[in-house]
Design a protein around this motif. Structure first.
Motif, PDB file in Angstrom:
ATOM      1  N   GLY A   1      17.382   0.117  10.619  1.00 36.51           N
ATOM      2  CA  GLY A   1      18.547  -0.019  10.038  1.00 36.51           C
ATOM      3  C   GLY A   1      18.444  -0.783   8.705  1.00 36.51           C
ATOM      4  O   GLY A   1      18.895  -0.354   7.662  1.00 36.51           O
ATOM      5  N   GLY A   2      17.733  -1.965   8.727  1.00 35.99           N
ATOM      6  CA  GLY A   2      17.537  -2.895   7.642  1.00 35.99           C
ATOM      7  C   GLY A   2      16.345  -2.657   6.781  1.00 35.99           C
ATOM      8  O   GLY A   2      16.039  -3.205   5.778  1.00 35.99           O
ATOM      9  N   ALA A   3      15.675  -1.369   6.898  1.00 35.25           N
ATOM     10  CA  ALA A   3      14.638  -0.930   6.095  1.00 35.25           C
ATOM     11  C   ALA A   3      14.753   0.051   5.095  1.00 35.25           C
ATOM     12  O   ALA A   3      15.858   0.827   5.017  1.00 35.25           O
ATOM     13  CB  ALA A   3      13.322  -0.434   6.997  1.00 35.25           C
ATOM     14  N   PRO A   4      13.909   0.131   4.043  1.00 30.72           N
ATOM     15  CA  PRO A   4      12.958  -1.172   3.710  1.00 30.72           C
ATOM     16  C   PRO A   4      13.673  -2.208   3.285  1.00 30.72           C
ATOM     17  O   PRO A   4      14.759  -2.152   2.822  1.00 30.72           O
ATOM     18  CB  PRO A   4      12.196  -0.484   2.582  1.00 30.72           C
ATOM     19  N   GLU A   5      13.050  -3.435   3.391  1.00 32.25           N
ATOM     20  CA  GLU A   5      13.583  -4.615   2.828  1.00 32.25           C
ATOM     21  C   GLU A   5      13.976  -4.977   1.696  1.00 32.25           C
ATOM     22  O   GLU A   5      14.907  -5.474   1.528  1.00 32.25           O
ATOM     23  CB  GLU A   5      12.485  -5.790   3.495  1.00 32.25           C
ATOM     24  N   ASP A   6      13.508  -4.054   0.596  1.00 33.02           N
ATOM     25  CA  ASP A   6      14.015  -4.356  -0.809  1.00 33.02           C
ATOM     26  C   ASP A   6      15.148  -3.467  -0.997  1.00 33.02           C
ATOM     27  O   ASP A   6      15.738  -3.703  -2.078  1.00 33.02           O
ATOM     28  CB  ASP A   6      12.712  -4.067  -1.874  1.00 33.02           C
ATOM     29  N   ARG A   7      15.371  -2.448  -0.283  1.00 35.83           N
ATOM     30  CA  ARG A   7      16.636  -1.539  -0.275  1.00 35.83           C
ATOM     31  C   ARG A   7      17.049  -1.060   1.007  1.00 35.83           C
ATOM     32  O   ARG A   7      17.064   0.214   1.333  1.00 35.83           O
ATOM     33  CB  ARG A   7      16.159  -0.268  -1.042  1.00 35.83           C
ATOM     34  N   PRO A   8      17.720  -2.105   1.594  1.00 38.18           N
ATOM     35  CA  PRO A   8      18.353  -1.712   2.842  1.00 38.18           C
ATOM     36  C   PRO A   8      19.097  -0.574   2.769  1.00 38.18           C
ATOM     37  O   PRO A   8      20.139  -0.408   2.011  1.00 38.18           O
ATOM     38  CB  PRO A   8      18.959  -3.109   3.283  1.00 38.18           C
ATOM     39  N   GLY A   9      19.296   0.359   3.858  1.00 40.59           N
ATOM     40  CA  GLY A   9      20.142   1.583   3.957  1.00 40.59           C
ATOM     41  C   GLY A   9      19.669   2.705   3.194  1.00 40.59           C
ATOM     42  O   GLY A   9      20.295   3.868   3.091  1.00 40.59           O
ATOM     43  N   LEU A  10      18.327   2.686   2.460  1.00 38.99           N
ATOM     44  CA  LEU A  10      17.915   3.499   1.655  1.00 38.99           C
ATOM     45  C   LEU A  10      17.919   4.946   2.402  1.00 38.99           C
ATOM     46  O   LEU A  10      18.275   6.146   2.059  1.00 38.99           O
ATOM     47  CB  LEU A  10      16.613   3.496   1.095  1.00 38.99           C
TER      48      LEU A  10
ATOM     49  N   ALA B   1       2.510  10.137  10.415  1.00 39.65           N
ATOM     50  CA  ALA B   1       2.522  11.215   9.707  1.00 39.65           C
ATOM     51  C   ALA B   1       3.566  12.127   9.453  1.00 39.65           C
ATOM     52  O   ALA B   1       3.806  12.880   8.364  1.00 39.65           O
ATOM     53  CB  ALA B   1       1.199  12.099  10.322  1.00 39.65           C
ATOM     54  N   TYR B   2       4.183  12.187  10.586  1.00 42.37           N
ATOM     55  CA  TYR B   2       5.604  13.213  10.407  1.00 42.37           C
ATOM     56  C   TYR B   2       6.645  12.525   9.670  1.00 42.37           C
ATOM     57  O   TYR B   2       7.258  13.407   8.918  1.00 42.37           O
ATOM     58  CB  TYR B   2       6.031  13.086  12.165  1.00 42.37           C
ATOM     59  N   ALA B   3       6.802  11.306   9.866  1.00 41.49           N
ATOM     60  CA  ALA B   3       7.694  10.572   8.923  1.00 41.49           C
ATOM     61  C   ALA B   3       7.335  10.801   7.350  1.00 41.49           C
ATOM     62  O   ALA B   3       8.132  11.020   6.523  1.00 41.49           O
ATOM     63  CB  ALA B   3       7.837   8.989   9.199  1.00 41.49           C
ATOM     64  N   LEU B   4       6.067  10.450   7.079  1.00 40.63           N
ATOM     65  CA  LEU B   4       5.717  10.896   5.940  1.00 40.63           C
ATOM     66  C   LEU B   4       5.700  11.961   5.146  1.00 40.63           C
ATOM     67  O   LEU B   4       6.323  12.382   4.073  1.00 40.63           O
ATOM     68  CB  LEU B   4       4.100  10.337   5.697  1.00 40.63           C
TER      69      LEU B   4
ATOM     70  N   ARG C   1       7.989   4.099  -3.113  1.00 36.78           N
ATOM     71  CA  ARG C   1       6.944   2.957  -2.503  1.00 36.78           C
ATOM     72  C   ARG C   1       6.601   3.406  -1.002  1.00 36.78           C
ATOM     73  O   ARG C   1       5.472   3.174  -0.729  1.00 36.78           O
ATOM     74  CB  ARG C   1       7.624   1.568  -2.675  1.00 36.78           C
ATOM     75  N   LEU C   2       7.594   3.761  -0.476  1.00 32.79           N
ATOM     76  CA  LEU C   2       7.281   4.074   0.927  1.00 32.79           C
ATOM     77  C   LEU C   2       6.330   5.391   1.301  1.00 32.79           C
ATOM     78  O   LEU C   2       5.563   5.394   1.980  1.00 32.79           O
ATOM     79  CB  LEU C   2       8.603   4.615   1.739  1.00 32.79           C
ATOM     80  N   LEU C   3       6.406   6.213   0.162  1.00 33.91           N
ATOM     81  CA  LEU C   3       5.547   7.429   0.489  1.00 33.91           C
ATOM     82  C   LEU C   3       4.222   7.247  -0.239  1.00 33.91           C
ATOM     83  O   LEU C   3       3.475   8.111  -0.389  1.00 33.91           O
ATOM     84  CB  LEU C   3       6.328   8.533  -0.561  1.00 33.91           C
TER      85      LEU C   3
ATOM     86  N   LEU D   1       4.582   3.751   4.325  1.00 34.89           N
ATOM     87  CA  LEU D   1       5.265   4.021   5.429  1.00 34.89           C
ATOM     88  C   LEU D   1       4.052   3.858   6.861  1.00 34.89           C
ATOM     89  O   LEU D   1       4.257   3.521   7.852  1.00 34.89           O
ATOM     90  CB  LEU D   1       5.733   5.532   5.661  1.00 34.89           C
ATOM     91  N   LEU D   2       2.899   4.205   6.320  1.00 36.19           N
ATOM     92  CA  LEU D   2       1.824   4.441   7.112  1.00 36.19           C
ATOM     93  C   LEU D   2       1.350   3.092   7.650  1.00 36.19           C
ATOM     94  O   LEU D   2       0.679   2.812   8.574  1.00 36.19           O
ATOM     95  CB  LEU D   2       0.747   5.054   6.837  1.00 36.19           C
ATOM     96  N   ARG D   3       2.143   1.916   6.781  1.00 36.27           N
ATOM     97  CA  ARG D   3       1.697   0.482   7.131  1.00 36.27           C
ATOM     98  C   ARG D   3       2.651   0.091   8.218  1.00 36.27           C
ATOM     99  O   ARG D   3       2.306  -1.293   8.861  1.00 36.27           O
ATOM    100  CB  ARG D   3       1.531  -0.379   6.082  1.00 36.27           C
ATOM    101  N   ARG D   4       3.687   0.602   8.475  1.00 38.26           N
ATOM    102  CA  ARG D   4       4.794  -0.017   9.348  1.00 38.26           C
ATOM    103  C   ARG D   4       4.627   0.518  10.909  1.00 38.26           C
ATOM    104  O   ARG D   4       4.109   1.577  11.130  1.00 38.26           O
ATOM    105  CB  ARG D   4       6.173   0.614   9.037  1.00 38.26           C
ATOM    106  N   ASP D   5       5.005  -0.544  11.568  1.00 40.53           N
ATOM    107  CA  ASP D   5       4.801  -0.413  13.120  1.00 40.53           C
ATOM    108  C   ASP D   5       6.253  -0.115  13.916  1.00 40.53           C
ATOM    109  O   ASP D   5       6.364  -0.281  15.001  1.00 40.53           O
ATOM    110  CB  ASP D   5       4.032  -1.422  13.833  1.00 40.53           C
ATOM    111  N   ASP D   6       7.144   0.048  12.973  1.00 43.10           N
ATOM    112  CA  ASP D   6       8.361   0.115  13.446  1.00 43.10           C
ATOM    113  C   ASP D   6       9.171   1.450  13.446  1.00 43.10           C
ATOM    114  O   ASP D   6      10.146   1.499  13.491  1.00 43.10           O
ATOM    115  CB  ASP D   6       9.532  -0.852  12.939  1.00 43.10           C
TER     116      ASP D   6
END
Length: 290
Positions: free
Chosen positions: A166-175, A232-235, A259-261, A269-274
């Motif tokens: 819910g709070g991600a990404p940290e620079d734009r929560p709710g994106l 990979a699915y998320a990306l 930035r996520l993509l 996204l591929l650097r996240r573990d959540d």
């Protein structure tokens, strides 16, 4: 089980690049959601194991192969508009040694005349009916196609999957939620039947609806192999989502999404573990009783 963002190709034109990207998402969808697809095929209230199955809007074969696994004596006719998807499905069938149990048919199901699909005992349509220009006509066509007593399984999406906490990404929560709101507005205009209640539609087409089930999906990326597939699915999914929401997003949101993509960037996204896959699907089992 195909999805809206990885849809069974009822849109009329695809470039080779788009078709390849969509096929990758379809394959990841099948991999990540395999257990849920197995549960759905196991739930089907068949009166006897079907021998002749039609998979409408088959994509690259998620449903086709789940049904072949569930019903080892069955043959499946797999129908889609996309030649590349059907080619990929045939390659998978050969790799599994199942080429003798699969027939592929390239067809536009919005056309007035459907191809000869035989008289199946089971018709399966996962995330495909909402792409029909006239779904009521398509439902009547399926009713007439089925053998008496045959079963029609419709699986549909509640919407696009969620991947971020819910709070991600940290620079734009709710994106992600804002992206979904923009996507819902886009699809309300361009794919108005997505999210429909198919029960009344099936009844009007002459079916008897025997069961309805909501499947809740919540898959955490908790281990290495699953985490890689979920990433990979998320990306791929969010890349496709971007195409429909880019013009509707605030510049700051679009920049945060990019930035996520950016697979090379620190915010990838591929650097996240959540990450997780959270969605719902609804399935209807309807019988031709006459």
């Amino acid at each position: 089980m195909t999805q809206a963002h990885a849809r069974t190709s009822h849109t009329p034109h695809h470039s080779a690049h788009d078709s390849h990207g969509e096929a990758e998402i379809l394959d990841l969808d099948a991999q990540v959601l395999a257990a849920h697809l197995t549960a759905l095929t196991g739930w089907l209230p068949v009166q006897a194991p079907p021998r002749r199955i039609v998979d409408l809007g088959c994509g690259t074969g998620a449903g086709t192969f789940a049904l072949l696994d569930r019903f080892p004596e069955a043959h499946v006719t797999a129908v889609d508009t996309s030649a590349p998807h059907l080619q990929r499905l045939r390659e998978k069938a050969c790799a599994r040694g199942a080429e003798g149990r699969v027939r592929t048919v390239q067809a536009d199901l919005d056309a007035t005349d459907w191809p000869d699909l035989g008289s199946p005992d089971l018709v399966w349509a996962s995330a495909s009916m909402h792409h029909m220009a006239d779904p009521d006509r398509a439902l009547r066509a399926v009713h007439d196609l089925l053998a008496p007593g045959g079963l029609f399984a419709v699986v549909e999406l509640s919407g696009f999957p969620r991947f971020l906490p819910g709070g991600a990404p940290e620079d734009r929560p709710g994106l992600e939620e804002r992206c979904h709101e923009a996507s819902d507005r886009f699809h309300a205009e361009h794919v108005p039947h997505r999210g429909a209640d198919w029960g009344p539609k099936l009844t009007r087409a002459g079916f008897t609806v025997e069961d309805e089930r909501v499947i809740t999906v919540n898959i955490e990326s908790t281990d290495g192999s699953r985490g890689e597939a979920v990433g990979a699915y998320a990306l791929g999914s969010l890349r496709r989502l971007r195409h429909s929401v880019a013009e509707a997003l605030a510049p700051e949101d679009l920049a945060a999404l990019d930035r996520l993509l950016d697979t090379e960037g620190p915010g990838s996204l591929l650097r996240r573990d959540d990450l997780a896959v959270r969605t719902e699907r609804t399935a209807w089992a309807a019988r031709r009783t006459g």
